[in-house]
Write a protein that holds these residues in place. Structure first.
Motif, PDB file in Angstrom:
ATOM      1  N   GLY A  83       0.790  -1.222   0.000  1.00 33.71           N
ATOM      2  CA  GLY A  83       0.000   0.000   0.000  1.00 33.71           C
ATOM      3  C   GLY A  83       0.822   1.272   0.000  1.00 33.71           C
ATOM      4  O   GLY A  83       0.327   2.335   0.409  1.00 33.71           O
ATOM      5  N   CYS A  84       2.072   1.194  -0.443  1.00 31.21           N
ATOM      6  CA  CYS A  84       2.914   2.387  -0.553  1.00 31.21           C
ATOM      7  C   CYS A  84       2.228   3.404  -1.467  1.00 31.21           C
ATOM      8  O   CYS A  84       1.688   3.062  -2.514  1.00 31.21           O
ATOM      9  N   ARG A  85       2.255   4.675  -1.049  1.00 28.40           N
ATOM     10  CA  ARG A  85       1.692   5.748  -1.878  1.00 28.40           C
ATOM     11  C   ARG A  85       2.785   6.364  -2.749  1.00 28.40           C
ATOM     12  O   ARG A  85       3.952   6.373  -2.367  1.00 28.40           O
ATOM     13  N   VAL A  86       2.364   6.904  -3.901  1.00 31.39           N
ATOM     14  CA  VAL A  86       3.292   7.570  -4.811  1.00 31.39           C
ATOM     15  C   VAL A  86       2.765   8.964  -5.130  1.00 31.39           C
ATOM     16  O   VAL A  86       1.592   9.120  -5.484  1.00 31.39           O
ATOM     17  N   VAL A  87       3.632   9.954  -4.973  1.00 32.29           N
ATOM     18  CA  VAL A  87       3.336  11.328  -5.361  1.00 32.29           C
ATOM     19  C   VAL A  87       4.292  11.688  -6.496  1.00 32.29           C
ATOM     20  O   VAL A  87       5.502  11.459  -6.396  1.00 32.29           O
ATOM     21  N   ALA A  88       3.758  12.238  -7.579  1.00 30.28           N
ATOM     22  CA  ALA A  88       4.580  12.717  -8.688  1.00 30.28           C
ATOM     23  C   ALA A  88       4.499  14.238  -8.741  1.00 30.28           C
ATOM     24  O   ALA A  88       3.403  14.809  -8.757  1.00 30.28           O
ATOM     25  N   ILE A  89       5.659  14.885  -8.741  1.00 26.30           N
ATOM     26  CA  ILE A  89       5.745  16.335  -8.848  1.00 26.30           C
ATOM     27  C   ILE A  89       6.387  16.651 -10.184  1.00 26.30           C
ATOM     28  O   ILE A  89       7.581  16.418 -10.379  1.00 26.30           O
ATOM     29  N   ALA A 108       3.196  10.293 -13.711  1.00 26.58           N
ATOM     30  CA  ALA A 108       2.248  11.130 -12.974  1.00 26.58           C
ATOM     31  C   ALA A 108       0.831  10.566 -13.067  1.00 26.58           C
ATOM     32  O   ALA A 108       0.073  10.587 -12.091  1.00 26.58           O
ATOM     33  N   GLY A 109       0.484  10.038 -14.246  1.00 23.40           N
ATOM     34  CA  GLY A 109      -0.841   9.460 -14.409  1.00 23.40           C
ATOM     35  C   GLY A 109      -1.050   8.210 -13.587  1.00 23.40           C
ATOM     36  O   GLY A 109      -2.197   7.843 -13.297  1.00 23.40           O
ATOM     37  N   SER A 110       0.022   7.550 -13.192  1.00 23.37           N
ATOM     38  CA  SER A 110      -0.075   6.337 -12.384  1.00 23.37           C
ATOM     39  C   SER A 110      -0.025   6.631 -10.887  1.00 23.37           C
ATOM     40  O   SER A 110      -0.238   5.720 -10.074  1.00 23.37           O
ATOM     41  N   ALA A 111       0.305   7.861 -10.510  1.00 25.81           N
ATOM     42  CA  ALA A 111       0.553   8.191  -9.107  1.00 25.81           C
ATOM     43  C   ALA A 111      -0.753   8.349  -8.331  1.00 25.81           C
ATOM     44  O   ALA A 111      -1.817   8.585  -8.905  1.00 25.81           O
ATOM     45  N   ASP A 112      -0.647   8.246  -7.014  1.00 26.44           N
ATOM     46  CA  ASP A 112      -1.796   8.507  -6.151  1.00 26.44           C
ATOM     47  C   ASP A 112      -2.117   9.995  -6.091  1.00 26.44           C
ATOM     48  O   ASP A 112      -3.262  10.378  -5.847  1.00 26.44           O
ATOM     49  N   LEU A 113      -1.103  10.820  -6.303  1.00 27.24           N
ATOM     50  CA  LEU A 113      -1.287  12.268  -6.302  1.00 27.24           C
ATOM     51  C   LEU A 113      -0.292  12.870  -7.282  1.00 27.24           C
ATOM     52  O   LEU A 113       0.901  12.564  -7.229  1.00 27.24           O
ATOM     53  N   HIS A 114      -0.783  13.722  -8.180  1.00 26.02           N
ATOM     54  CA  HIS A 114       0.086  14.433  -9.117  1.00 26.02           C
ATOM     55  C   HIS A 114      -0.001  15.922  -8.819  1.00 26.02           C
ATOM     56  O   HIS A 114      -1.086  16.510  -8.869  1.00 26.02           O
ATOM     57  N   LEU A 115       1.125  16.537  -8.513  1.00 24.32           N
ATOM     58  CA  LEU A 115       1.215  17.977  -8.344  1.00 24.32           C
ATOM     59  C   LEU A 115       1.853  18.540  -9.611  1.00 24.32           C
ATOM     60  O   LEU A 115       3.061  18.408  -9.825  1.00 24.32           O
ATOM     61  N   ALA A 116       1.038  19.167 -10.444  1.00 23.93           N
ATOM     62  CA  ALA A 116       1.527  19.721 -11.711  1.00 23.93           C
ATOM     63  C   ALA A 116       2.145  21.091 -11.439  1.00 23.93           C
ATOM     64  O   ALA A 116       1.627  22.132 -11.835  1.00 23.93           O
ATOM     65  N   VAL A 117       3.278  21.067 -10.771  1.00 25.47           N
ATOM     66  CA  VAL A 117       3.927  22.286 -10.311  1.00 25.47           C
ATOM     67  C   VAL A 117       4.366  23.130 -11.504  1.00 25.47           C
ATOM     68  O   VAL A 117       4.757  22.606 -12.560  1.00 25.47           O
ATOM     69  N   ALA A 118       4.292  24.437 -11.358  1.00 24.24           N
ATOM     70  CA  ALA A 118       4.727  25.348 -12.419  1.00 24.24           C
ATOM     71  C   ALA A 118       6.221  25.177 -12.654  1.00 24.24           C
ATOM     72  O   ALA A 118       6.982  24.854 -11.724  1.00 24.24           O
ATOM     73  N   PRO A 119       6.684  25.391 -13.887  1.00 19.37           N
ATOM     74  CA  PRO A 119       8.110  25.223 -14.175  1.00 19.37           C
ATOM     75  C   PRO A 119       8.991  26.023 -13.222  1.00 19.37           C
ATOM     76  O   PRO A 119       8.755  27.204 -12.973  1.00 19.37           O
TER      77      PRO A 119
END
Length: 897
Positions: A201-207, A215-226
């Motif tokens: 049950g490890c969570r994944v965050v993509a920044i 990012a599409g596979s992550a539990d949370l995607h932060l689409a941070v500005a460049p």
């Protein structure tokens, strides 16, 4: 009199049984078992005994056997393009370096190296330049990849140390992926993360500004500005302190500078609302990320090129290190900051001083370190200070200050920023030596004075170090073709010709490795954490059999060290880590005026670097067969672009012509283009020519993720393809891309010319004008011509108003046939196989050649999981690189249903 028979060449392969070696690609450092077939090829399998991959390979590693052909290889030395002997070539290199040094000083000489060199190659190049020529102008393409991580580690830890091991990915409860499309760029590690998700049950965050496959596979995607990653981690540092998550004992005993770093972080990210606004993310998503990170003791933060390749890359690295130091989440199972390396031996190059601001064995240019290395080497002309970093080095070439350059195992004319200017700069050199394996290296070989044929993967013998500090053997299993020889041997022979025989009288890679290991332990009182003194007296037999081992491995140790810093012990003089105060994040160059967008560059799943190896594999070609630019729908409407159409992308430094992919995964105001295609594999699509020369002020690493750019529609009237058994030279005016297929290659093209005139031009170019196989349909705008030899298809040209995927599939099938019978001959120009037409869609699984339509059929037949698709058509059951895309197709088709 020439050098005698080569010890590196024989008529037969060096081995017939399976040989344990290490993959040629990224810094994961996967173990490979190569079994030669006796005919110059080899079967490739993952090594289940290697701890980095446990038998798993990504699609690129699994296809290594398809890249071993010697066609297109350099076989002989040449001077000014004329074949010569090794003696004359090596004499010429030595004389070119000597003359430049004597006439203009040692700083007029430079070496440019590669993270694809073996550690032994790297070591002798660094020794020759910094100890015997007397200049530190030796840098590497790893400067473009990992230099900001090196600088960040040194500022925080006191040395360039990655504290973690891969097992931490298995044990983490939260994995944060920052600027890393791990699913595509480090697939084997991504599969370990996916297993941890499924099993624990490890969570994944993509920044990441882009909604990548990762990012599409992550539990949370932060689409941070460049460029705003640092703001996010500044806020995290503040909340760690304010919410009682500081490890006060660890901070007090093992660190310094927290108060200053906290004050700086509060100025950068004073509250959540300001942080969310600057980062361009929702406050709820920001809060969720902060809550998860603070509440999860076992957290690994992985970062890669999205962090490093920035004008503030070093500050971004230190912002990440700050939060792990503050929470004491470092060097403990399942926790720590983890740099994912891009090249197979970027770490090994750092160990031997391959960067211009380092000496060997993790020493720098402090007077006592210069003295120590000089005494160990018995070096007559030790460099006394740092040399020029890659971008600055080639700017010095451009200004005429560097007179002689030796380039090994890389192509700066393709990969450096301002690539067009760098290509021109190379021609200003008085002397240029190039050690290379391929005859198809655009912009470099034609500028070279001397070209030296080098041994390639499968022929080289030595070691590499992966991202977790693990040293592995790269063993040869094939003989080099022609007169190709290893890089270390070439360097040592030049060193001898410069009068330093005693220092470069190495007979084999094991000799070099022993000296490298001995230097790491020389006068090392434990403050230099890079210490492999336990291997300094390794025998030839033990070196040949060396199992993968992590450092530090000091003399007397019986095993390497998986994790560091869990109990402090940092490399600063007081043993404490340093919190660093990053500058306020901003873009080095703002989009405006004629360049209103931000260009982000990167990679695709099945290709690597400039495709000099992966481009040889038919199995890897179909996933992304041609260069492209991704655009958000808002920007597509704003600039008049259509999905599947074409665009001109330009910056102040160059322009390219690319197919448009409109996707909501791209951030508005930004565009994305991959780096892989050069003039050797495409025309008018060299993305390196667009990148500006802005660098991080600390690391010198160039910023290739935030380049001001413009985009406009490019009107295309004709598209088509050429399928050929042999490589076809293409005209410079044609926008095209090459793709390897079974039996030959495909060149796809697009042009503003009408189909008929374009077809006539290309027919003349290919000498097909008078071919009896010629079909013209002006009303439909369709034109085809072909030539056969001995009942085999040699060349087929197809031109029309639109792309013809079905016709291309049919042409590729024809090319793979050893004989075309009379019944099939009449279908050659039909654009399709006999029978009903079939649209199979783009390739998804490269391992088994599974196309999109086959997966969609699985869904229609009831498949509801990636595993069910794999059971039906095998897709996703080998390397796993395509599993995120299969999942995405499942979701899309189930939603539609």
């Amino acid at each position: 009199m020439d050098i005698g028979a080569s010890p590196f060449h024989s008529a037969a392969p060096l081995a017939q049984a399976g040989v344990r070696t290490t993959c040629a690609y990224c810094g994961v450092g996967c173990g490979v078992i190569a079994t030669p077939d006796g005919a110059g090829g080899a079967a490739i399998a993952g090594d289940a005994a290697h701890p980095a991959n446990r038998g798993r390979l990504c699609v690129k590693g699994a296809a290594l056997g398809e890249t071993l052909a010697t066609e297109g290889r350099l076989h002989y030395p040449a001077i000014h393009g004329v074949r010569t002997t090794w003696n004359r070539a090596l004499d010429a290199v030595a004389e070119g370096l000597r003359r430049a040094s004597e006439q203009h000083g040692p700083d007029a000489v430079a070496f440019y190296l590669s993270g694809q060199l073996l550690t032994e190659d790297y070591y002798v190049a660094n020794k020759l330049m910094k100890g015997f020529i007397g200049s530190a102008n030796v840098d590497t393409n790893s400067r473009l990849c990992m230099a900001s991580t090196v600088a960040g580690h040194k500022r925080a830890f006191g040395a360039d140390i990655v504290p973690n091991c891969y097992e931490d990915l298995d044990e983490a409860d939260l994995v944060v992926l920052v600027g890393s499309n791990t699913a595509w760029c480090h697939p084997v590690l991504f599969q370990r993360i996916e297993q941890a998700r499924a099993g624990r049950g490890c969570r994944v965050v993509a920044i990441d500004p882009r909604r990548t496959v990762t990012a599409g596979s992550a539990d949370l995607h932060l689409a941070v500005a460049p460029g705003m990653d640092g703001v996010l981690f500044a806020r995290l540092l503040v909340e760690i302190a304010e919410r009682g998550a500081l490890d006060r004992d660890f901070v007090a005993r093992h660190t310094a500078g927290l108060d200053e770093a906290l004050g700086n972080a509060r100025r950068i990210a004073p509250d959540r609302a300001a942080t969310a606004a600057r980062c361009g993310v929702g406050e709820a998503d920001l809060a969720l990320f902060l809550d998860w990170w603070i509440a999860t003791p076992r957290v690994v933060t992985c970062f890669s090129q999205g962090v490093n390749q920035s004008a503030q890359g070093t500050d971004k690295v230190n912002a990440i290190l700050n939060v792990h130091l503050a929470a004491g989440r470092i060097g403990r199972p399942g926790s720590g900051p983890f740099s994912l390396t891009g090249q197979p031996n970027a770490m090994g190059g750092r160990e031997v001083g391959g960067l211009a601001n380092q000496l060997a064995a993790h020493m720098g240019f402090a007077p006592e370190e210069v003295d120590r290395v000089g005494r160990f080497w018995q070096a007559p002309r030790m460099a006394q200070g740092e040399g020029l970093k890659a971008v600055a080095l080639f700017e010095a070439v451009e200004r005429g200050e560097i007179k002689a350059l030796w380039v090994l195992c890389t192509n700066p004319a393709a990969s450096l920023p301002r690539a067009d200017a760098m290509r021109s700069a190379l021609k200003k050199l008085d002397f240029l030596a190039v050690s290379e394996i391929s005859a198809h290296v655009d912009g470099l070989l034609d500028a070279a004075t001397v070209v030296l044929p080098a041994a390639a993967w499968g022929e080289k013998d030595g070691t590499v170090t992966n991202s977790e500090r693990r040293i592995s053997r790269q063993r040869p299993f094939l003989a080099p073709p022609g007169e190709a020889r290893p890089d270390w041997w070439q360097i040592c022979e030049v060193g001898k010709r410069l009068g330093h025989r005693h220092a470069f009288d190495f007979r084999k890679p094991a000799d070099i490795f022993r000296e490298h290991a001995a230097l790491s332990a020389f006068e090392n009182d434990g403050t230099r954490l890079f210490d492999i003194g336990g291997l300094a007296e390794i025998s030839d037999e033990a070196y040949d059999d060396l199992a993968p081992v992590q450092w530090p491995l000091p003399k007397g140790a019986i095993a390497g060290t998986p994790r560091l810093f869990g109990q402090g012990g940092f490399a600063h003089a007081d043993g404490k880590a340093r919190f660093v105060c990053p500058a306020t994040p901003s873009l080095a160059a703002q989009p405006a005026g004629d360049y209103p967008l931000i260009l982000n560059t990167g990679r695709v799943r099945d290709q690597w670097h400039t495709m000099s190896r992966t481009g040889l594999s038919p199995g890897l070609a179909r996933h992304c067969p041609a260069p492209f630019v991704e655009v958000h729908p808002e920007d597509a409407g704003r600039f008049g672009l259509a999905d599947g159409g074409f665009a001109v992308v330009s910056t102040p430094h160059g322009r390219v012509e690319l197919r448009v992919v409109v996707t909501a995964g791209q951030r508005p105001g930004s565009i994305f283009a991959p780096i892989h295609w050069t003039e050797a594999t495409a025309g008018r699509a060299r993305v390196g020519a667009l990148v500006h020369g802005v660098v991080d002020p600390v690391s010198g690493q160039p910023d290739s993720k935030a380049v001001p750019a413009a985009i406009r529609p490019w009107t295309v009237l004709a598209q088509g393809f050429i399928v050929a058994r042999k490589r076809q030279p293409m005209p410079a005016w044609l926008s095209h891309a090459r793709m390897a297929v079974v039996g030959g290659e495909v060149v796809s093209f697009a042009s503003p010319r009408a189909p008929g005139p374009l077809h006539d031009l290309l027919s003349n170019w290919l000498d097909l004008w008078a071919s009896p196989l010629n079909q013209r349909n002006p009303a439909a705008g369709l034109y085809r011509a072909a030539s056969l030899l001995d009942h085999r298809l040699e060349v087929l040209l197809s031109t029309g108003p639109l792309a013809d995927e079905a016709g291309l599939d049919w042409a590729i099938e024809l090319l793979s046939r050893d004989r075309i019978d009379a019944a099939t001959r009449r279908y050659i120009l039909a654009g399709r196989a006999p029978g009903p037409p079939e649209d199979r869609g783009p390739q998804v699984c490269a391992c088994f050649g599974v196309r999109q339509k086959a997966i969609e059929d699985c869904v229609r037949r009831g498949a509801r999981s990636v595993e069910a698709v794999g059971k039906a058509v095998r897709a996703g059951t080998n390397c796993g690189s395509c599993r995120p895309e299969i999942r995405k197709l499942l979701e899309a088709n189930l939603s539609a249903a």
